[in-house]
Design a protein around this motif. Structure first.
Motif, PDB file in Angstrom:
ATOM      1  N   UNK A   1      24.701  25.197  41.166  1.00 14.38           N
ATOM      2  CA  UNK A   1      25.889  25.946  41.571  1.00 14.38           C
ATOM      3  C   UNK A   1      27.032  25.066  42.071  1.00 14.38           C
ATOM      4  N   UNK A   2      26.714  23.941  42.705  1.00 15.11           N
ATOM      5  CA  UNK A   2      27.757  23.110  43.298  1.00 15.11           C
ATOM      6  C   UNK A   2      28.075  21.850  42.492  1.00 15.11           C
ATOM      7  N   UNK A   3      27.181  21.438  41.619  1.00 16.97           N
ATOM      8  CA  UNK A   3      27.435  20.316  40.728  1.00 16.97           C
ATOM      9  C   UNK A   3      27.714  19.011  41.452  1.00 16.97           C
TER      10      UNK A   3
ATOM     11  N   UNK B   1      37.505  28.005  24.314  1.00 17.27           N
ATOM     12  CA  UNK B   1      37.266  28.496  25.670  1.00 17.27           C
ATOM     13  C   UNK B   1      35.862  29.084  25.786  1.00 17.27           C
ATOM     14  N   UNK B   2      35.449  29.863  24.807  1.00 16.22           N
ATOM     15  CA  UNK B   2      34.113  30.449  24.809  1.00 16.22           C
ATOM     16  C   UNK B   2      33.050  29.362  24.678  1.00 16.22           C
ATOM     17  N   UNK B   3      33.275  28.406  23.803  1.00 17.65           N
ATOM     18  CA  UNK B   3      32.326  27.301  23.638  1.00 17.65           C
ATOM     19  C   UNK B   3      32.245  26.487  24.927  1.00 17.65           C
ATOM     20  N   UNK B   4      33.389  26.231  25.554  1.00 18.45           N
ATOM     21  CA  UNK B   4      33.415  25.498  26.817  1.00 18.45           C
ATOM     22  C   UNK B   4      32.660  26.224  27.914  1.00 18.45           C
ATOM     23  N   UNK B   5      32.788  27.548  27.972  1.00 19.32           N
ATOM     24  CA  UNK B   5      32.066  28.343  28.962  1.00 19.32           C
ATOM     25  C   UNK B   5      30.561  28.243  28.747  1.00 19.32           C
ATOM     26  N   UNK B   6      30.129  28.389  27.508  1.00 21.58           N
ATOM     27  CA  UNK B   6      28.694  28.305  27.205  1.00 21.58           C
ATOM     28  C   UNK B   6      28.168  26.912  27.545  1.00 21.58           C
ATOM     29  N   UNK B   7      28.906  25.869  27.170  1.00 19.59           N
ATOM     30  CA  UNK B   7      28.472  24.505  27.474  1.00 19.59           C
ATOM     31  C   UNK B   7      28.468  24.237  28.976  1.00 19.59           C
ATOM     32  N   UNK B   8      29.414  24.813  29.700  1.00 17.38           N
ATOM     33  CA  UNK B   8      29.439  24.656  31.158  1.00 17.38           C
ATOM     34  C   UNK B   8      28.213  25.293  31.799  1.00 17.38           C
ATOM     35  N   UNK B   9      27.837  26.459  31.323  1.00  9.26           N
ATOM     36  CA  UNK B   9      26.649  27.129  31.861  1.00  9.26           C
ATOM     37  C   UNK B   9      25.392  26.326  31.539  1.00  9.26           C
ATOM     38  N   UNK B  10      25.300  25.827  30.303  1.00  8.43           N
ATOM     39  CA  UNK B  10      24.144  25.007  29.925  1.00  8.43           C
ATOM     40  C   UNK B  10      24.083  23.720  30.738  1.00  8.43           C
ATOM     41  N   UNK B  11      25.242  23.106  30.986  1.00  8.08           N
ATOM     42  CA  UNK B  11      25.284  21.885  31.787  1.00  8.08           C
ATOM     43  C   UNK B  11      24.860  22.170  33.225  1.00  8.08           C
ATOM     44  N   UNK B  12      25.293  23.286  33.791  1.00  7.68           N
ATOM     45  CA  UNK B  12      24.909  23.651  35.160  1.00  7.68           C
ATOM     46  C   UNK B  12      23.401  23.883  35.253  1.00  7.68           C
ATOM     47  N   UNK B  13      22.826  24.539  34.263  1.00  8.26           N
ATOM     48  CA  UNK B  13      21.378  24.775  34.256  1.00  8.26           C
ATOM     49  C   UNK B  13      20.631  23.446  34.121  1.00  8.26           C
ATOM     50  N   UNK B  14      21.130  22.543  33.289  1.00  8.22           N
ATOM     51  CA  UNK B  14      20.498  21.227  33.140  1.00  8.22           C
ATOM     52  C   UNK B  14      20.572  20.437  34.445  1.00  8.22           C
ATOM     53  N   UNK B  15      21.705  20.500  35.126  1.00  5.74           N
ATOM     54  CA  UNK B  15      21.837  19.826  36.425  1.00  5.74           C
ATOM     55  C   UNK B  15      20.849  20.406  37.429  1.00  5.74           C
ATOM     56  N   UNK B  16      20.673  21.704  37.412  1.00  8.60           N
ATOM     57  CA  UNK B  16      19.701  22.332  38.299  1.00  8.60           C
ATOM     58  C   UNK B  16      18.268  21.943  37.978  1.00  8.60           C
ATOM     59  N   UNK B  17      17.973  21.837  36.684  1.00  2.00           N
ATOM     60  CA  UNK B  17      16.616  21.484  36.269  1.00  2.00           C
ATOM     61  C   UNK B  17      16.263  20.041  36.598  1.00  2.00           C
ATOM     62  N   UNK B  18      17.232  19.134  36.499  1.00  2.00           N
ATOM     63  CA  UNK B  18      16.966  17.711  36.704  1.00  2.00           C
ATOM     64  C   UNK B  18      17.489  17.166  38.025  1.00  2.00           C
ATOM     65  N   UNK B  19      18.190  17.962  38.815  1.00  2.00           N
ATOM     66  CA  UNK B  19      18.829  17.481  40.034  1.00  2.00           C
ATOM     67  C   UNK B  19      17.879  16.833  41.024  1.00  2.00           C
ATOM     68  N   UNK B  20      16.755  17.477  41.303  1.00  2.00           N
ATOM     69  CA  UNK B  20      15.810  16.907  42.262  1.00  2.00           C
ATOM     70  C   UNK B  20      15.170  15.630  41.733  1.00  2.00           C
ATOM     71  N   UNK B  21      14.954  15.544  40.439  1.00  2.00           N
ATOM     72  CA  UNK B  21      14.421  14.307  39.848  1.00  2.00           C
ATOM     73  C   UNK B  21      15.421  13.174  40.006  1.00  2.00           C
ATOM     74  N   UNK B  22      16.699  13.480  39.765  1.00  2.00           N
ATOM     75  CA  UNK B  22      17.742  12.461  39.927  1.00  2.00           C
ATOM     76  C   UNK B  22      17.821  12.004  41.374  1.00  2.00           C
ATOM     77  N   UNK B  23      17.684  12.931  42.321  1.00  2.00           N
ATOM     78  CA  UNK B  23      17.732  12.579  43.737  1.00  2.00           C
ATOM     79  C   UNK B  23      16.559  11.668  44.105  1.00  2.00           C
TER      80      UNK B  23
END
Length: 98
Positions: free
Chosen positions: A28-30, A64-86
Motif C-alpha cells: 500500500x505504501x510502496x 492509462x488502463x494498462x498503467x493502472x493494471x501494471x501499477x496494481x500488479x507492481x504493488x502486489x509484487x512489492x507486497x509479496x517480496x517486501x519482507x524478503x527484501x527487508x
C-alpha cells in the motif's frame, strides 16, 4: 501473516523482527515503506517504477488502463517480496538470523 524471523547485529543485544509472508505496508505504501526500513536502493527503484507507470497514464486512455493494471500488479509484487527484501537488506548489513 506468517511467522517472524529475528535478526540481530553481532555485538548488539537488540533483535529486529522481520515478518514472513505478504507485506501490506510494502503493497500500500510502496517506496515510503522502503524508506522507513532504510532500504534506499529499493525505495529508489520503487519510486522510479511508479513514476514510469504514472507517466504511461498521460499518453492516452488505453495506456492509462494498462498503467493502472501494471501499477496494481507492481504493488502486489512489492507486497509479496517486501519482507524478503527487508531481510536480505539486513543480512547484507551484517545482521544474522537468531
Amino acid at each position: 501473516m506468517g511467522a517472524r524471523i529475528y535478526l540481530h547485529y553481532p555485538g548488539n543485544d537488540e533483535a529486529v523482527a522481520v515478518a514472513s509472508g505478504f507485506s501490506w505496508g510494502a503493497c500500500l505504501l510502496g517506496f515510503i515503506w522502503a524508506l522507513s526500513k532504510k532500504m534506499w536502493f529499493a525505495a529508489f527503484v520503487m519510486l522510479a517504477v511508479n513514476v514510469i507507470l504514472f507517466g504511461m497514464g498521460l499518453w492516452g486512455e488505453t495506456a492509462d488502463l494498462i498503467g493502472l493494471v501494471l501499477s496494481i500488479l507492481f504493488a502486489v509484487a512489492c507486497g509479496a517480496y517486501g519482507n524478503r527484501w527487508h531481510r536480505w537488506t539486513l543480512e547484507k548489513r551484517g545482521y544474522v538470523v537468531v
